[in-house]
Design an enzyme around this catalytic site. Structure first.
Site, mmCIF file in Angstrom:
data_model
loop_
_atom_site.group_PDB
_atom_site.id
_atom_site.type_symbol
_atom_site.label_atom_id
_atom_site.label_comp_id
_atom_site.label_asym_id
_atom_site.label_seq_id
_atom_site.Cartn_x
_atom_site.Cartn_y
_atom_site.Cartn_z
ATOM 1 N N ASP A 62 -41.760 88.739 -42.960
ATOM 2 C CA ASP A 62 -41.403 87.562 -42.597
ATOM 3 C C ASP A 62 -41.333 87.091 -41.105
ATOM 4 O O ASP A 62 -40.786 87.608 -40.452
ATOM 5 C CB ASP A 62 -40.054 87.087 -43.293
ATOM 6 C CG ASP A 62 -39.758 85.644 -43.071
ATOM 7 O OD1 ASP A 62 -40.342 85.022 -42.409
ATOM 8 O OD2 ASP A 62 -38.604 85.205 -43.706
ATOM 9 N N SER A 140 -54.840 74.667 -35.199
ATOM 10 C CA SER A 140 -55.268 73.506 -36.092
ATOM 11 C C SER A 140 -55.852 72.446 -35.209
ATOM 12 O O SER A 140 -55.397 72.249 -33.948
ATOM 13 C CB SER A 140 -54.524 72.990 -36.966
ATOM 14 O OG SER A 140 -54.709 71.705 -37.565
ATOM 15 N N TYR A 153 -45.488 70.180 -37.904
ATOM 16 C CA TYR A 153 -46.710 70.975 -37.989
ATOM 17 C C TYR A 153 -47.580 70.996 -36.725
ATOM 18 O O TYR A 153 -47.842 71.967 -36.029
ATOM 19 C CB TYR A 153 -47.662 70.446 -39.033
ATOM 20 C CG TYR A 153 -48.787 71.177 -39.261
ATOM 21 C CD1 TYR A 153 -49.019 72.653 -39.864
ATOM 22 C CD2 TYR A 153 -50.152 70.834 -38.932
ATOM 23 C CE1 TYR A 153 -50.094 73.520 -40.044
ATOM 24 C CE2 TYR A 153 -51.126 71.411 -39.201
ATOM 25 C CZ TYR A 153 -51.297 72.933 -39.609
ATOM 26 O OH TYR A 153 -52.372 73.531 -39.696
ATOM 27 N N SER A 156 -45.628 72.710 -33.716
ATOM 28 C CA SER A 156 -45.732 73.994 -33.750
ATOM 29 C C SER A 156 -47.157 74.441 -32.960
ATOM 30 O O SER A 156 -47.208 75.555 -32.371
ATOM 31 C CB SER A 156 -45.464 74.590 -35.181
ATOM 32 O OG SER A 156 -46.505 74.237 -35.980
ATOM 33 N N LYS A 157 -48.006 73.766 -33.659
ATOM 34 C CA LYS A 157 -49.661 74.007 -33.240
ATOM 35 C C LYS A 157 -49.523 73.714 -31.859
ATOM 36 O O LYS A 157 -50.535 74.388 -30.920
ATOM 37 C CB LYS A 157 -50.554 73.248 -34.200
ATOM 38 C CG LYS A 157 -50.457 73.823 -35.375
ATOM 39 C CD LYS A 157 -50.469 75.182 -35.787
ATOM 40 C CE LYS A 157 -50.575 75.560 -37.309
ATOM 41 N NZ LYS A 157 -50.853 77.020 -37.698
#
Length: 272
Positions: A62, A140, A153, A156-157
């Site tokens: 994890d 991304s 999202y 974080s990217k």
């Protein structure tokens, strides 16, 4: 390509599906030795069986847990004696407006996407420096232009991109290769597993997966980028156009992104 990857030790996180799975199969076909990480050991062992080689190590990991990432690196070095390439691929997505979002969702995405990359890179770095190897962060287009309905999202990217760009500069003269790898929309299960506003899994994709780049094609591009030691790869025509437009015409890009994402089935927002 085969000569470049022959006998290289490659760690891939999030290796049980999507881009990670496709990359594992491709690198194995090139003769690499693989350390595969994911939360499901059963799925990893199924991948190893499908690959059909003894040069595969499966480590239940994890990536949001620091100790798990340390264990992944230690087991890899214990088995293979070195690390040549680290592919930080494990990732989690979301779909909800920030105003409706439980903050635990943002934390979960940062823990998996950003901290998972940081933890694995930190513990692998001494071995990567020794091998003059490569560290890859799969981000991304949302790491270049904010993606509405995906605040956690995109955040974080962006964070991963900033971390890896800085790491590259710190090690500019000691042989470390750092690559920011940004696919566009890719056919995978990432949207099925995406979190909703309350943290539950979406369970289905809102997009036509059949029209997206396949994970196998993305893996091929990644291999080319690694072999050429590129610092950045942005995939798909719409991805490249979005990055270009956001740099030179940011306000227009905001409006175009809003309109594009609002067309998704059951979109959490609509143009008013």
């Amino acid at each position: 390509m085969k000569n470049y990857f022959q006998n290289k030790v490659i760690i891939i996180t999030g290796a049980s599906s999507g881009i990670g799975l496709a990359s594992a199969k491709l690198f194995a076909s090139y003769g690499a030795r693989l350390s595969l990480a994911a939360r499901s050991l059963d799925k990893l062992e199924a991948v190893a069986k499908e690959i059909g080689t003894d040069n595969v190590l499966c480590v239940k990991t994890d990536v949001s847990v620091e100790a798990d990432c340390r264990n992944l690196i230690e087991q890899t070095v214990s088995r293979f004696g070195r690390i040549d390439i680290l592919v930080n691929n494990a990732g989690l997505s979301m779909r909800a407006l920030f105003r409706d979002l439980d903050l635990s969702v943002v934390k979960s995405l940062m823990d998996v996407n950003f901290w998972g990359t940081v933890y694995c890179t930190k513990f692998a770095l001494p071995y990567l420096l020794e091998a003059k190897g490569s560290v890859v962060g799969v981000i991304s287009i949302a790491g270049y232009a904010g993606l509405p309905g995906r605040t956690g999202y995109s955040s974080s990217k962006y964070a991963i991109r900033g971390f890896l760009d800085t790491l590259r500069i710190e090690h500019l003269y000691d042989g470390l290769h750092v690559m920011v790898f940004a696919p566009g929309f890719t056919a995978s299960n990432v949207r099925n597993a995406a979190l909703t506003a309350d943290g539950s899994r979406q369970g289905k994709t809102p997009r036509d997966e059949g029209r997206m780049m396949t994970a196998e094609k993305v893996a091929e591009y990644m291999a080319k980028g690694l072999a050429r030691r590129k610092s950045e790869m942005i995939l798909t025509p719409i991805g490249k156009l979005t990055v270009f437009m956001n740099k030179w015409f940011p306000r227009l890009t905001d409006r175009l992104e809003f309109s594009y994402m609002a067309k998704e089935p059951d979109s959490p927002f609509r143009k008013k």
